[in-house]
Motif scaffolding. Structure first.
Motif, PDB file in Angstrom:
ATOM      1  N   GLY A   1     -56.703  16.274  40.894  1.00 27.07           N
ATOM      2  CA  GLY A   1     -55.554  15.525  41.643  1.00 27.07           C
ATOM      3  C   GLY A   1     -56.497  14.988  43.235  1.00 27.07           C
ATOM      4  O   GLY A   1     -57.513  14.997  43.204  1.00 27.07           O
ATOM      5  N   PRO A   2     -55.586  14.817  44.039  1.00 22.63           N
ATOM      6  CA  PRO A   2     -56.068  14.433  45.442  1.00 22.63           C
ATOM      7  C   PRO A   2     -56.851  15.709  45.811  1.00 22.63           C
ATOM      8  O   PRO A   2     -56.477  16.725  46.156  1.00 22.63           O
ATOM      9  N   ILE A   3     -58.149  15.441  46.304  1.00 24.01           N
ATOM     10  CA  ILE A   3     -58.932  16.475  46.752  1.00 24.01           C
ATOM     11  C   ILE A   3     -59.554  15.960  48.069  1.00 24.01           C
ATOM     12  O   ILE A   3     -59.970  14.778  48.434  1.00 24.01           O
ATOM     13  N   GLU A   4     -59.310  16.935  48.979  1.00 29.91           N
ATOM     14  CA  GLU A   4     -60.022  16.676  50.523  1.00 29.91           C
ATOM     15  C   GLU A   4     -61.535  16.877  50.681  1.00 29.91           C
ATOM     16  O   GLU A   4     -61.862  18.005  50.875  1.00 29.91           O
ATOM     17  N   THR A   5     -62.435  15.891  50.405  1.00 31.74           N
ATOM     18  CA  THR A   5     -63.758  15.936  50.555  1.00 31.74           C
ATOM     19  C   THR A   5     -64.222  14.656  51.389  1.00 31.74           C
ATOM     20  O   THR A   5     -63.300  13.835  51.750  1.00 31.74           O
ATOM     21  N   ASP A   6     -65.442  14.265  51.242  1.00 35.90           N
ATOM     22  CA  ASP A   6     -65.911  13.089  51.727  1.00 35.90           C
ATOM     23  C   ASP A   6     -65.887  11.939  50.773  1.00 35.90           C
ATOM     24  O   ASP A   6     -66.518  10.844  51.056  1.00 35.90           O
ATOM     25  N   PHE A   7     -65.379  12.346  49.397  1.00 36.38           N
ATOM     26  CA  PHE A   7     -65.195  11.163  48.413  1.00 36.38           C
ATOM     27  C   PHE A   7     -64.375   9.944  48.766  1.00 36.38           C
ATOM     28  O   PHE A   7     -63.421  10.237  49.959  1.00 36.38           O
ATOM     29  N   ASN A   8     -64.758   8.723  48.446  1.00 34.95           N
ATOM     30  CA  ASN A   8     -64.285   7.733  48.976  1.00 34.95           C
ATOM     31  C   ASN A   8     -64.060   7.544  50.478  1.00 34.95           C
ATOM     32  O   ASN A   8     -63.042   7.169  51.022  1.00 34.95           O
ATOM     33  N   ASN A   9     -65.122   7.780  51.104  1.00 34.43           N
ATOM     34  CA  ASN A   9     -65.520   7.751  52.566  1.00 34.43           C
ATOM     35  C   ASN A   9     -64.538   8.584  53.204  1.00 34.43           C
ATOM     36  O   ASN A   9     -63.849   8.156  54.118  1.00 34.43           O
ATOM     37  N   ALA A  10     -64.109   9.815  52.715  1.00 38.34           N
ATOM     38  CA  ALA A  10     -63.176  10.669  53.128  1.00 38.34           C
ATOM     39  C   ALA A  10     -61.809  10.369  53.481  1.00 38.34           C
ATOM     40  O   ALA A  10     -61.254  10.624  54.381  1.00 38.34           O
TER      41      ALA A  10
ATOM     42  N   SER B   1     -47.062  16.176  50.186  1.00 39.93           N
ATOM     43  CA  SER B   1     -45.640  16.339  49.917  1.00 39.93           C
ATOM     44  C   SER B   1     -45.258  16.098  48.521  1.00 39.93           C
ATOM     45  O   SER B   1     -44.106  16.533  47.935  1.00 39.93           O
ATOM     46  N   LEU B   2     -46.168  15.607  47.556  1.00 41.27           N
ATOM     47  CA  LEU B   2     -45.918  15.179  46.113  1.00 41.27           C
ATOM     48  C   LEU B   2     -46.368  16.384  45.430  1.00 41.27           C
ATOM     49  O   LEU B   2     -45.978  16.477  44.113  1.00 41.27           O
ATOM     50  N   SER B   3     -46.782  17.395  45.997  1.00 45.65           N
ATOM     51  CA  SER B   3     -47.203  18.675  45.112  1.00 45.65           C
ATOM     52  C   SER B   3     -46.371  19.867  45.454  1.00 45.65           C
ATOM     53  O   SER B   3     -46.120  19.901  46.270  1.00 45.65           O
ATOM     54  N   PRO B   4     -46.028  20.696  44.365  1.00 45.46           N
ATOM     55  CA  PRO B   4     -45.178  21.651  44.638  1.00 45.46           C
ATOM     56  C   PRO B   4     -45.529  22.737  45.466  1.00 45.46           C
ATOM     57  O   PRO B   4     -44.888  23.490  46.129  1.00 45.46           O
ATOM     58  N   LEU B   5     -47.035  22.787  45.464  1.00 48.11           N
ATOM     59  CA  LEU B   5     -47.547  23.588  46.521  1.00 48.11           C
ATOM     60  C   LEU B   5     -47.670  23.378  47.745  1.00 48.11           C
ATOM     61  O   LEU B   5     -48.636  23.992  48.774  1.00 48.11           O
TER      62      LEU B   5
ATOM     63  N   ILE C   1     -58.022  18.727  31.292  1.00 44.58           N
ATOM     64  CA  ILE C   1     -57.241  19.661  32.162  1.00 44.58           C
ATOM     65  C   ILE C   1     -57.060  19.286  33.381  1.00 44.58           C
ATOM     66  O   ILE C   1     -57.875  19.172  34.102  1.00 44.58           O
ATOM     67  N   GLU C   2     -55.729  19.010  33.885  1.00 48.76           N
ATOM     68  CA  GLU C   2     -55.539  18.541  35.059  1.00 48.76           C
ATOM     69  C   GLU C   2     -55.599  19.558  36.097  1.00 48.76           C
ATOM     70  O   GLU C   2     -54.716  20.574  35.840  1.00 48.76           O
ATOM     71  N   VAL C   3     -56.310  19.338  37.282  1.00 47.43           N
ATOM     72  CA  VAL C   3     -56.221  20.570  38.357  1.00 47.43           C
ATOM     73  C   VAL C   3     -55.716  19.711  39.635  1.00 47.43           C
ATOM     74  O   VAL C   3     -56.648  19.349  40.368  1.00 47.43           O
ATOM     75  N   SER C   4     -54.469  19.671  39.586  1.00 50.02           N
ATOM     76  CA  SER C   4     -53.950  18.958  40.599  1.00 50.02           C
ATOM     77  C   SER C   4     -52.865  19.678  41.549  1.00 50.02           C
ATOM     78  O   SER C   4     -52.268  18.744  42.307  1.00 50.02           O
ATOM     79  N   GLY C   5     -52.573  20.746  41.351  1.00 47.35           N
ATOM     80  CA  GLY C   5     -51.520  21.722  41.952  1.00 47.35           C
ATOM     81  C   GLY C   5     -50.145  21.058  41.537  1.00 47.35           C
ATOM     82  O   GLY C   5     -49.187  21.202  42.364  1.00 47.35           O
ATOM     83  N   GLY C   6     -50.041  20.330  40.429  1.00 47.16           N
ATOM     84  CA  GLY C   6     -48.765  19.886  39.948  1.00 47.16           C
ATOM     85  C   GLY C   6     -48.094  18.716  40.475  1.00 47.16           C
ATOM     86  O   GLY C   6     -47.050  18.427  40.716  1.00 47.16           O
ATOM     87  N   ILE C   7     -49.102  17.927  41.010  1.00 48.34           N
ATOM     88  CA  ILE C   7     -48.524  16.727  41.730  1.00 48.34           C
ATOM     89  C   ILE C   7     -47.881  15.627  40.932  1.00 48.34           C
ATOM     90  O   ILE C   7     -48.175  15.702  39.609  1.00 48.34           O
ATOM     91  N   ASN C   8     -46.893  15.236  41.389  1.00 48.68           N
ATOM     92  CA  ASN C   8     -46.132  14.264  40.554  1.00 48.68           C
ATOM     93  C   ASN C   8     -45.627  14.891  39.180  1.00 48.68           C
ATOM     94  O   ASN C   8     -45.562  14.275  38.406  1.00 48.68           O
ATOM     95  N   THR C   9     -45.246  16.316  39.483  1.00 54.08           N
ATOM     96  CA  THR C   9     -44.483  16.778  38.307  1.00 54.08           C
ATOM     97  C   THR C   9     -42.914  16.350  37.962  1.00 54.08           C
ATOM     98  O   THR C   9     -42.293  16.346  38.981  1.00 54.08           O
TER      99      THR C   9
END
Length: 252
Positions: free
Chosen positions: A188-197, A211-215, A244-252
């Motif tokens: 899911g959304p990841i905080e890295t330098d991808f897409n110009n950070a 806010s979209l993630s249960p976590l 295998i989605e690794v997204s913290g449950g975003i948009n569940t």
């Protein structure tokens, strides 16, 4: 006992770097590619070696596919000279590029670059590496949560990732007789330098996605590498043809 070897494309930074580190921690020898930043690649190599691992870095630019043959030749030489002539056990397709491009503004040039990096390059690099891929190994391709939920501006990127997810099922079916598993990891959304950070540099976007993630947060590179390393382990030997989605449950 000879160590297994994993190839990680785009392994000098971000998600790919964490994958390389986690694989090394699990006693894999690692070969990773980088596009053009030799300094970053050297830094990642030193980090792996400082932890007692063995790694090599090879340049590869998937935006232009003319270099595939040279890359495969170089890889064969590296396997022969540095890894006792063994083949690859796992191929991890992580290299890619980002870009928020509204559909009505997308150009054919942008489409072709994304196609090469995210689909065509993956397709033909896999094909060319099959003779080097050991039986009972695996292929893992990094996709995206945006194949399940829509993020405006990602029509090109997500379309290519959707194609990858279909391709993975075919790889699992056609390579199954060799014991080769094929799976997709979709962050899911990841905080890295991808897409110009884009997330790191935009607090409002980061807050909205969190806010979209249960976590209540976005992901980090460290949330992904361990999942890829697990899929390369014997514990995951019965996981095949899966997204295998690794997204913290975003948009569940």
């Amino acid at each position: 006992m000879k160590k297994k070897i994993a190839l990680v494309t785009g392994g000098s930074r971000g998600l790919g770097k964490d994958m390389a580190l986690r694989l090394s921690e699990k006693s894999f020898d690692v070969i990773f590619t980088f596009q053009n930043n030799q300094q970053l690649a050297e830094s990642t190599l030193k980090e792996i070696e400082a932890n007692g691992g063995k790694a090599k870095a090879i340049a590869l630019d998937l935006c232009t596919l003319d270099s595939l043959e040279d890359f495969v030749s170089t890889l064969k030489e590296v396997l022969s000279s540095d890894f006792e002539g063994g083949g690859l056990d796992f191929l991890i397709h992580n290299a890619g590029m980002g870009g928020t491009i509204p559909f009505e503004q997308a150009t054919e040039e942008q489409f072709d670059r994304f196609m090469n990096a995210h689909y065509k390059g993956v397709f033909f690099l896999t094909q060319k590496l099959l003779p080097l891929l050991n039986n009972d190994g695996g292929i893992i391709t990094v996709s995206s949560g945006t194949t399940r939920f829509v993020n405006p501006g990602y029509s090109i990127y997500a379309s290519m990732k959707g194609a990858i997810e279909t391709l993975t099922k075919y790889l699992a079916k056609e390579l199954g007789p060799r014991g080769i598993r094929a799976n997709v990891v979709a962050p899911g959304p990841i905080e890295t330098d991808f897409n110009n950070a884009a997330i790191r540099n935009n607090p409002q976007l980061k807050e909205r996605l969190s806010s979209l993630s249960p976590l209540g947060r976005v992901g980090t590179a460290e949330d992904i590498g361990g999942v890829v390393a697990f899929l390369c382990s014997d514990d995951a030997r019965w996981i095949n043809a899966q997204r295998i989605e690794v997204s913290g449950g975003i948009n569940t």
